[in-house]
Design an enzyme around this catalytic site. Structure first.
Site, short mmCIF file in Angstrom:
data_model
loop_
_atom_site.label_atom_id
_atom_site.label_comp_id
_atom_site.label_asym_id
_atom_site.label_seq_id
_atom_site.Cartn_x
_atom_site.Cartn_y
_atom_site.Cartn_z
N GLU A 92 -6.52 -10.59 -1.07
CA GLU A 92 -7.17 -10.29 0.11
C GLU A 92 -8.59 -10.22 -0.05
O GLU A 92 -9.38 -9.43 0.19
CB GLU A 92 -6.80 -8.94 0.81
N GLU A 100 0.82 -1.25 0.03
CA GLU A 100 -0.11 -0.07 -0.01
C GLU A 100 0.93 1.31 0.17
O GLU A 100 0.69 2.08 0.90
CB GLU A 100 -0.99 -0.07 1.19
#
Length: 882
Positions: free
Chosen positions: A442, A334
């Site tokens: 995810e 991220e």
């Protein structure tokens, strides 16, 4: 009283009975019940005026026995002097609970004082068996108005190792170290009972076996999910493993010179013992960083050199320990900002600030050197947002060119409706074209229904179909996707809402069957708005059709089609476009109607099946016109109402099938709603069109302007449209104009407001203009991925909602004698406008009247739901200049 003995009571654990229809066909489970004994293990009701074993968790909290209020008797425990969210009462359980036993915890809580906003209390089990873990057993939102009521906390817990510490906390949810929540609360009637044992469904097909020819199926789990029935479920269905938290730097290296590998070792050993792959998640992340790395010995921000040395040492230490054991590493997690990043979209994290934007490249260099054979990935969320996706593309492209990266991890946290499958496929293709491997890391599908609440069947079915379409896409690209991991094992108290394939009792949900055997799923009911309007007859397609909502058909890659509807008191008007370059006598469109939407499983008087052939006349009573269009044909039909009288807000059952008689792949059929293609027999599987009014419409003319808040000559060609006050009389009003270019929407809004105030606490209370855009013009009761909200106040300060981002907005504000002007340029998300196409649009002017009152002027939507509901937007059509 304090109770630590044992007594019995009745409970009814679920026993699942399956009916095996064939070697690969299963029905959904039948549920029966059997009575067993449960045991009281511990109880505290404080009626002896003592704390009965409860003590402060940190030390500064004040715990007392109070008679000011109680759940059902005289005394309760009062918790005060809390300094952080995790301050509160603690109960030591290491000598109370037994290994491999399932327990049910229950407590009642109440606030001491009325809060300023809704508050949440949580019951958490803490365990330290060499590695620490926290399991949120339950939480409850206490609404401000109900602060004097008692609320139940209830959850289950099991462990199988030998923890040195095992405690129960009652607290407010932890967000960050900066979170300060000092509310005081009462606790009463706490109990621990032996719970009905969790039992997995042994007979149902294994996910890993079902997808063995496609890709490994993984789950991200906590350490406690490798134990007991959770561990059995994990071993049965999954052949890849990810540590949810415990392999992140914060947990592996909590202090300088200290490494805690117990939890990570457990994951690696569990994977080896059960022939699973394991993903290392993650070596570097700004959220769960090893925060000691960021400070030098004097407590000041570490220098670039020091921080890089620490990161390199950490990566080398961890990767060396698990060399040859971990199959893939998320090296950096991220690093791209949602908004507010640098010119390349990089998140302004401590790593960025103290090292520079090359910290990502450095981390990959360290990882490649530590283990040249390891597969290295960059992991990211919101990868379907075009702007963020483009920034990520440039980042990993540079890493790929230097041989530092093997693939990308697409997190894939999705909703029931968004992002659209088309954007997901674009993302796959973008990174596949770079020559990168893809891992879905995810995955979850948020149902929107909080854990603990019953999921409505229509939501469960919708979630199942969403999982089905995702895995169908993944299977198409299986040559490039090396792993698919779900972000969890079963529904539980977490940040998402019942998003998994298995429920809290470890039973397969509809979502599971959507992957294993979609034929068992009920048909999902699609719903679309049909706007009031009568298309003008003629050889050229009427402009009214540009206002109608477009819906796509599905079921084939070689055949595609769309439809729109309009309605008036006499007819339902339908426009169908078909992409079909071959010509066959029996190419056809079939329309199905259930005028009263009775959802009967057999045809009734009002139910109709209408066939419109590409070549040939329409059935009696149907007005239709066929046009040849590029790459196919179009049929416009007007169908008279026969049984019901068309009325605003009425629901009409509707479906459509398109058949290409003899394509290269044989006869191909696509549909809108009924995937079983049984529309001719069963109206209950039709979708629904809702008859709605035609909103206000305006035109946006092709053109561009300099964004300076001054109305230049280019704006003269744009027709104005008015925003009128909705509530308090005498409030601000506005006139708006619009232009468009190939990639942007322009708006010029002249606000009449004699008193300009921008000091309101909330941005929506300040004098401002709000712009709402629905690019795909679907008019849904919720925001989809393309829906955005931009707010610009009279000082040109911007705020955002939905999928809006600062980088998409260019704005200018000028003051005038009667108010202020707002000029904006907004980049489209993925829309490529053409003349005659349309979007959903609404505009709102917020007016702080300076008297404690506010007023709003709107273009179309009369409600206060525009920020989350697009169904009442106006319509903006793109046109050429005259």
């Amino acid at each position: 009283m304090l109770y630590t003995g044992r007594y019995t009571s009745k409970f009814a654990p679920i026993v699942l009975v399956f009916s095996l229809l064939a070697s690969t066909a299963f029905t959904s489970p039948t549920v029966t019940y059997a009575e067993e004994e449960s045991t009281m293990v511990f109880g505290s009701d404080f009626e002896d005026a003592t704390l009965q074993g409860w003590k402060p968790r940190i030390g500064g909290e004040l715990l007392t026995v109070s008679n000011q209020t109680a759940n059902d008797s005289t005394y309760s425990m009062l918790v005060e002097q809390r300094e952080r969210s995790y301050y509160g009462p603690m109960l030591e359980l290491v000598n109370v609970l037994e290994r491999n036993e399932e327990y049910e915890f229950k407590a009642y809580v109440r606030l001491k004082e009325e809060p300023t906003e809704n508050k949440t209390l949580q019951m958490t089990a803490y365990k330290n068996a060499g590695a620490e873990s926290w399991n949120a057993l339950d939480s409850v939102v206490i609404e401000k108005a109900n602060w004097q009521q008692w609320h139940e906390l209830k959850g289950q817990f099991q462990y199988s190792d030998n923890p040195a510490e095992l405690n129960l906390f009652i607290e407010t949810p932890y967000i960050s170290e900066d979170t300060v929540d000092t509310l005081s609360f009462y606790v009463d009637n706490f109990t621990i009972k032996g719970a009905a044992p969790l039992v997995i469904e042994e007979q149902i097909p294994e996910l890993k076996e079902h997808f063995e020819d496609d890709f490994p199926i993984g789950a991200a789990v906590y350490t406690w999910q490798m134990e007991g029935a959770y561990g059995e479920l994990l071993k049965k269905h999954f052949n890849s493993l990810t540590a949810t938290y415990e392999m992140k730097p914060k947990f592996i290296s909590p202090a300088e010179g200290q490494y805690v590998f117990q939890a990570a070792d457990r994951y690696v050993q569990f994977a080896e013992d059960n022939h699973m792959q394991i993903r290392g998640h993650a070596l570097l992340w700004h959220i769960d960083a090893a925060e000691w790395m960021l400070k030098d010995s004097a407590g000041q921000p570490a220098s670039r050199e020091l921080l890089l040395d620490r990161i390199q040492s950490y990566i080398e230490t961890v990767m060396t320990r698990y060399k040859g054991k971990v199959d893939a590493w998320d090296v950096v997690n991220e690093a791209i900002a949602d908004n507010g990043g640098d010119e390349n979209g990089m998140r302004i994290s401590p790593f960025y600030t103290q090292i520079g934007p090359d910290y990502v490249e450095k981390a990959f260099e360290f990882a490649r050197a530590a283990d040249p054979d390891a597969k290295l990935y960059y992991n990211e969320y919101f990868t379907e947002v075009p702007e963020k996706r483009a920034y990520m593309y440039e980042l990993v492209k540079g890493l790929k060119e230097k041989g530092l990266i093997d693939g990308v991890g697409l997190q894939s946290h999705y909703g029931l409706d968004s992002p659209p499958i088309e954007e997901i496929e674009k993302t796959l293709n973008m990174f596949i074209d770079l020559g990168l491997d893809i891992q879905i890391t995810e995955l979850d599908v948020d149902s929107g229904i909080p854990f603990g609440q019953t999921m409505p069947n229509d939501i469960a079915v919708k979630q199942a179909h969403r999982y089905k379409e995702l895995f169908e896409l993944y299977k198409e690209y299986k040559a490039h996707i090396s792993s698919v991991t779900l972000w969890g094992l079963q529904d539980e108290k977490s940040y998402n809402n019942q998003a998994m394939l298995f429920d809290g009792k470890l039973q397969a949900k509809q979502a599971y069957w959507g992957l294993i055997d979609p034929s068992l799923l009920p048909v999902q009911t699609n719903r679309v708005a049909s706007l009031a309007g009568t298309p003008t007859a003629g050889t050229v397609l009427a402009k009214e059709w540009s206002h109608a909502v477009l819906s796509k058909l599905k079921g084939s890659h070689s055949l595609s089609g769309t439809f729109r509807t309009l309605w008036d008191e006499d007819y339902l008007h339908v426009l169908v476009n078909v992409k079909d370059v071959t010509y066959h006598a029996n190419d056809r469109i079939e329309l199905f109607m259930d005028e009263n939407n009775a959802k009967s499983s057999v045809y009734e008087q009002d139910d109709r099946h209408i066939t419109l052939k590409r070549f040939g006349p329409a059935p009696n009573g149907i007005i239709s016109k066929t046009r040849e269009i590029p790459e196919g044909y179009s049929i416009e039909a007007s169908i008279p109402w026969e049984i019901v009288q068309a009325a605003l807000n009425a629901d009409v059952g509707f479906d459509i099938r398109i058949t290409d008689e003899a394509s290269a792949n044989g006869e191909q059929t696509i549909y809108w709603n009924d995937s079983t293609l049984s529309q001719q027999d069963d109206p209950s599987k039709f979708g629904i069109i809702q008859l709605d009014s035609m909103p206000k419409t305006a035109e946006s003319v092709k053109g561009e302007a300099q964004i300076d808040g001054i109305m230049e000559a280019a704006w003269d060609q744009a027709a104005p449209f008015q925003l009128d006050v909705l509530n308090q009389p005498g409030g601000a009003t506005a006139v708006a104009r619009s232009m468009w270019s190939n990639d942007s929407l322009y708006l010029f809004i002249e606000v009449e407001d004699p008193i300009i105030l921008t000091n309101g606490l909330n941005p929506w209370d300040q004098d401002s203009v709000e712009i709402f855009i629905d690019e795909n013009h679907q008019r849904t009761a919720f925001y989809q991925y393309d829906d955005v909200q931009f707010r610009v106040n009279a000082d040109n300060a911007a705020t955002f909602g939905g999928g809006a981002a600062p980088s998409r907005l260019e704005s200018a504000v000028t003051r005038t004698d009667i108010g202020y002007n707002v000029e904006v340029k907004i980049k489209f998300n993925s829309l490529q406008p053409i003349p005659g196409s349309a979007i959903g649009l609404d505009l709102q002017v917020n007016d702080d009247k300076g008297t404690g009152q506010n007023s709003n002027a709107k273009w179309n939507d009369p409600t206060n739901e525009t920020w989350r509901n697009t169904s009442k937007f106006g319509i903006l059509t793109f046109v050429w200049p005259e």
